[in-house]
Scaffold this motif. Structure first.
Motif, PDB file in Angstrom:
ATOM      1  N   ASP A 160       0.838  -1.219   0.000  1.00  0.00           N
ATOM      2  CA  ASP A 160       0.000   0.000   0.000  1.00  0.00           C
ATOM      3  C   ASP A 160       0.867   1.261   0.000  1.00  0.00           C
ATOM      4  OD1 ASP A 160       0.844  -0.707   2.559  1.00  0.00           O
ATOM      5  OD2 ASP A 160      -0.851   0.248   3.550  1.00  0.00           O
ATOM      6  N   LYS A 196       0.959   4.043  -3.097  1.00  0.00           N
ATOM      7  CA  LYS A 196       0.641   5.455  -2.843  1.00  0.00           C
ATOM      8  C   LYS A 196       1.779   6.345  -3.347  1.00  0.00           C
ATOM      9  CE  LYS A 196      -0.987   8.757   0.554  1.00  0.00           C
ATOM     10  NZ  LYS A 196      -0.167   9.827  -0.006  1.00  0.00           N
ATOM     11  N   ASP A 248       1.516   9.283  -6.055  1.00  0.00           N
ATOM     12  CA  ASP A 248       1.936  10.651  -5.737  1.00  0.00           C
ATOM     13  C   ASP A 248       3.014  11.148  -6.691  1.00  0.00           C
ATOM     14  OD1 ASP A 248       0.146  10.694  -3.687  1.00  0.00           O
ATOM     15  OD2 ASP A 248       1.616  10.370  -2.082  1.00  0.00           O
TER      16      ASP A 248
END
Ligand SMILES: NC(=O)c1ccc[n+]([C@@H]2O[C@H](COP(=O)([O-])OP(=O)(O)OC[C@H]3O[C@@H](n4cnc5c(N)ncnc54)[C@H](O)[C@@H]3O)[C@@H](O)[C@H]2O)c1
Length: 250
Positions: free
Chosen positions: A67, A71, A75
């Motif tokens: 995870d 992310k 980003d």
């Protein structure tokens, strides 16, 4: 400016070889996501890059956590628009003689050195396959080729990463994605600080290295840069050992 307008992710870039690669990439025109479990180290590298006029972002990410990796990828794309280069450099090593090696020791090393690289590739792959272009560089080790005392888990993780490099190179060639590795030799970094704290041990290693000295991160970064640049477009599935000739003596 060999990486002009390219976007790169470098894992474990808060110190040592990863930091040297991130700084060199930025100098060559890349926008760099500097990722490390050690945020302070990553931020220091980003500050250094920004002071020289480069662009970089710091991320606190554990590469073994899917995870967190996903992310960071999202980003990076949000901030820099795409991903062209992934350097899987994050790694750990503990000296544990095999008779006392525990399941948890092996899982810990494999989770970072092998699964971490796998998860980062999985994270960036949709972007690279869609644009039909990409460069993946895995930082393995001379220990992917030779056994070392107390190194069986590390040996296994780096051997697996070397063969993952070759397997991925075959499967991803049709997407124009090059997958290669750099295998450092004995290099002065945080990882080897304790090992090289003993001068007699340093002399022992230096006697085994034809070029007569330990490596430094700045010896490794140019090989990583070469494999990230357009100059290596016909190279895939290969490992460049940057070891002062140590493997050549075996
Ligand atoms: N130093 C050597 O002699 C040598 C030799 C062969 C290979 N290598 C490999 O080079 C790579 C870089 O190591 P180095 O020597 O620069 O050491 P280093 O300790 O300076 O750098 C490794 C970095 O990885 C980070 N890291 C560790 N676990 C992480 C995780 N789960 N998620 C994200 N980041 C994490 C650390 O915080 C550190 O900043 C490693 O893969 C290592 O195995 C080093």
């Amino acid at each position: 400016m060999r990486l002009k307008d390219k976007v790169a992710i470098v894992t474990g870039a808060g110190s040592g070889i990863g930091a040297a690669a991130a700084v060199l990439f930025a100098k060559e025109g890349a926008k760099v996501s500097v990722l490390d479990i050690n945020l302070k180290g990553a931020e220091e590298v980003v500050n250094q890059i920004k002071k020289s006029g480069g662009q970089a972002l710091a991320f606190k990410v554990d590469v073994s956590k899917e995870d967190q990796v996903d992310k960071m990828v999202a980003d990076t794309v949000k901030e820099f628009g795409t991903i062209d280069i992934l350097v899987n450099n994050a790694g750990i090593n503990e000296f544990v003689p095999f008779p006392v090696l525990q399941v948890e020791d092996v899982k810990k090393v494999m989770n970072v050195n092998f699964m971490g690289a796998f998860l980062c590739v999985k994270g960036v792959l949709p972007i690279m396959t869609e644009k039909m272009s990409g460069k993946i560089i895995n930082v393995t080790s001379i220990m992917s080729m030779i056994g070392g005392k107390g190194q069986s888990a590390y040996n296994a993780s780096k051997g697996a990463l070397k063969m993952l490099t070759q397997g991925m190179a075959v499967d991803l060639a049709s997407y124009n994605i090059n997958v290669n590795a750099v295998g450092p030799g004995m290099t002065r970094t945080g990882l080897t600080k304790n090992l090289f704290a003993n001068e007699d041990r340093v002399k022992w290693f230096e006697a085994k290295i034809p070029l007569g000295r330990l490596g430094v991160p700045e010896d490794m970064a140019p090989a990583i840069l070469f494999l990230a640049s357009g100059e290596s477009s016909y190279i895939t599935g290969e490992t460049i050992f940057v070891d002062g000739g140590m493997l050549a003596t075996r």
